[in-house]
Scaffold this active site. Structure first.
Site, mmCIF file in Angstrom:
data_model
loop_
_atom_site.group_PDB
_atom_site.id
_atom_site.type_symbol
_atom_site.label_atom_id
_atom_site.label_comp_id
_atom_site.label_asym_id
_atom_site.label_seq_id
_atom_site.Cartn_x
_atom_site.Cartn_y
_atom_site.Cartn_z
ATOM 1 C CB CYS A 78 -0.903 0.008 1.217
ATOM 2 S SG CYS A 78 -1.793 1.570 1.420
ATOM 3 C CB VAL A 79 0.968 4.236 -2.221
ATOM 4 C CG1 VAL A 79 -0.496 4.644 -2.143
ATOM 5 C CG2 VAL A 79 1.846 5.467 -2.358
#
Lengths: 130, 127
Positions: A78-79
């Site tokens: 996940c960024v």
């Protein structure tokens, strides 16, 4: 059957990543498919290329990398979760002015929506966490 | 073809990051035109307390975003009654979450009704 996998805890502290790895291996060995493995919360630490565990212990990260190479798995962190925790791709390191990138090249950086997409196309979503 | 997805919050806010990142995840999921709902049980009900002041902990009060969930297409919020009562709380301690038409988005329900609701989901993500 198509499986979508979410891993919410980091390596070694929790068994979540070990169990997910064993599950994913069994999925492939049984002739099924893993459409996506997504790492969230501290799970993003599973994607660092700088881990150096003792030689008599399993290497959790290297195992994921090997599995990804063997079966061409879509693995993503996940960024937002990875930026917050300092797990950086070359691109995100340069964007945030950091000299070092530590994301292993077998993992890509994506929004949580990438996992939701996986959930939509998969028959089952399986979550590994606390 | 959309799926029924429930985001289940079981932990208190601030002590761990799960609540905050569950909300981030819920908002990200809201862009995908699925049938989303969010549930609060066990210590998760503490996330809905009114008048939170985590500034003293140097943390952000993300509970304000709950009031705007309807703007993200999330208009079903379920809270387990037993979890509220076991913690010495009452319904009035919880923040209001309303839909655009003014109706209450929050349903406080008994544990067995929550179980049935969970059974009806395609995907449950627990935080």
């Amino acid at each position: 059957m198509k499986f979508n996998i979410l891993i919410n805890e980091g390596p070694y502290t929790h068994q979540a990543s070990d169990t997910a790895f064993q599950f994913a291996s069994a999925v492939f060995e049984s002739g099924h498919e893993v459409v996506r493995v997504f790492f969230y919360h501290d799970g993003v630490h599973n994607a660092t290329r700088l881990g150096a565990p003792p030689v008599d212990d399993r290497n959790v990260i290297a195992r994921w990398v090997k599995l990804a190479e063997d079966y061409n798995i879509d693995m993503a962190v996940c960024v937002a979760a990875s930026l917050r925790r300092g797990v950086l791709s070359d691109e995100s390191a340069s964007q945030s002015g950091r000299a070092i990138a530590n994301l292993d090249q077998h993992f890509k950086v994506a929004g949580f929506g990438h996992f939701i997409e996986g959930a939509i196309i998969a028959d089952r979503t399986v979550v590994f966490g606390d | 073809m959309s799926k029924r997805m429930m985001f289940v919050n079981r932990r208190a806010p601030y002590g761990t990051v799960y609540g905050l990142e569950a909300l981030d995840a819920l908002l990200a999921a809201s862009a995908f035109d699925q049938q989303l709902c969010v549930a609060f049980l066990d210590d998760g009900v503490y996330q809905l307390l009114r008048n939170q002041n985590p500034a003293v902990l140097d943390m952000k009060d993300y509970s304000r975003t709950f009031a705007a969930l309807d703007d993200f297409g999330v208009d079903k919020v379920y809270v387990e009654r037993e979890s509220i009562l076991q913690r010495g709380l009452c319904d009035a301690d919880l923040i209001e979450i309303r839909r655009e038409n003014g109706s209450d988005a929050v349903s406080i329900m008994a544990s067995e009704d929550m179980s049935r609701l969970m059974e009806s989901q395609d995907i449950i993500l627990q935080f």
